[in-house]
Scaffold this motif. Structure first.
Motif, PDB file in Angstrom:
ATOM      1  N   VAL A  92      -8.742  -1.754   5.531  1.00 31.54           N
ATOM      2  CA  VAL A  92      -7.752  -2.249   4.574  1.00 31.54           C
ATOM      3  C   VAL A  92      -6.578  -1.283   4.570  1.00 31.54           C
ATOM      4  CG1 VAL A  92      -7.270  -2.825   2.184  1.00 31.54           C
ATOM      5  CG2 VAL A  92      -9.514  -3.356   3.163  1.00 31.54           C
ATOM      6  N   TYR A  93      -5.409  -1.806   4.855  1.00 30.87           N
ATOM      7  CA  TYR A  93      -4.187  -0.999   4.935  1.00 30.87           C
ATOM      8  C   TYR A  93      -3.390  -1.165   3.645  1.00 30.87           C
ATOM      9  CZ  TYR A  93      -4.966   0.015   9.848  1.00 30.87           C
ATOM     10  OH  TYR A  93      -5.488   0.484  11.025  1.00 30.87           O
ATOM     11  N   SER A  94      -2.991  -0.035   3.097  1.00 34.09           N
ATOM     12  CA  SER A  94      -2.239  -0.021   1.845  1.00 34.09           C
ATOM     13  C   SER A  94      -1.051   0.903   1.974  1.00 34.09           C
ATOM     14  CB  SER A  94      -3.124   0.467   0.695  1.00 34.09           C
ATOM     15  OG  SER A  94      -4.276  -0.330   0.543  1.00 34.09           O
ATOM     16  N   CYS A  95      -0.024   0.641   1.194  1.00 32.99           N
ATOM     17  CA  CYS A  95       1.102   1.558   1.166  1.00 32.99           C
ATOM     18  C   CYS A  95       1.212   2.184  -0.221  1.00 32.99           C
ATOM     19  CB  CYS A  95       2.399   0.875   1.568  1.00 32.99           C
ATOM     20  SG  CYS A  95       2.860  -0.489   0.521  1.00 32.99           S
ATOM     21  N   ASN A  96       1.882   3.310  -0.250  1.00 35.86           N
ATOM     22  CA  ASN A  96       2.029   4.060  -1.496  1.00 35.86           C
ATOM     23  C   ASN A  96       3.067   5.139  -1.240  1.00 35.86           C
ATOM     24  OD1 ASN A  96       1.522   5.517  -3.977  1.00 35.86           O
ATOM     25  ND2 ASN A  96      -0.538   4.665  -3.978  1.00 35.86           N
ATOM     26  N   GLU A  97       3.369   5.866  -2.262  1.00 28.96           N
ATOM     27  CA  GLU A  97       4.198   7.045  -2.046  1.00 28.96           C
ATOM     28  C   GLU A  97       3.374   8.075  -1.281  1.00 28.96           C
ATOM     29  OE1 GLU A  97       6.135   8.502  -5.627  1.00 28.96           O
ATOM     30  OE2 GLU A  97       5.821   6.537  -6.556  1.00 28.96           O
TER      31      GLU A  97
END
Length: 115
Positions: A92-97
């Motif tokens: 599962v790929y997620s983005c964030n700071e």
């Protein structure tokens, strides 16, 4: 702080390509360092790549030369171009700071690499 919505995940065969997108809501998007992370089944979340406000990029050794992170500040969007995908890229790929803000995680997008 920013909030994120990821998209673009799919099931692909080894050697295939995908482009993930992450739309961010919030103010001053352009000043943030932004990153893609992934979590494989049964493993901890790991950093894949990040990009600074100036466009400097850093990658995990496992994806160097295959993945490219980019950003479009006008669209408040960060991208991850993934080429030559391998089964070990599944997750599962997620983005964030960068560093990640705990309350900012979105739902992520599933990438499955399998023959």
């Amino acid at each position: 702080q920013l909030q994120f919505v990821e998209s673009g995940g799919a099931s692909v065969q080894p050697g295939g390509s995908l482009r993930l997108s992450c739309a961010a809501s919030g103010r001053a998007f352009s000043v943030y360092r932004l990153a893609w992370y992934r979590q494989a089944p049964g493993k901890q979340r790991e950093l894949v790549a990040y990009i600074t406000s100036g466009g400097t990029t850093t990658y995990a050794d496992s994806v160097k030369g295959r993945f490219t992170i980019s950003r479009d500040n006008a669209e408040n969007t960060v991208y991850l171009q993934m080429n030559n995908l391998k089964p070990e890229d599944t997750g599962v790929y997620s983005c964030n700071e960068y560093p990640a803000i705990e309350n900012s995680w979105g739902q992520g997008t599933q990438v499955t690499v399998s023959s």
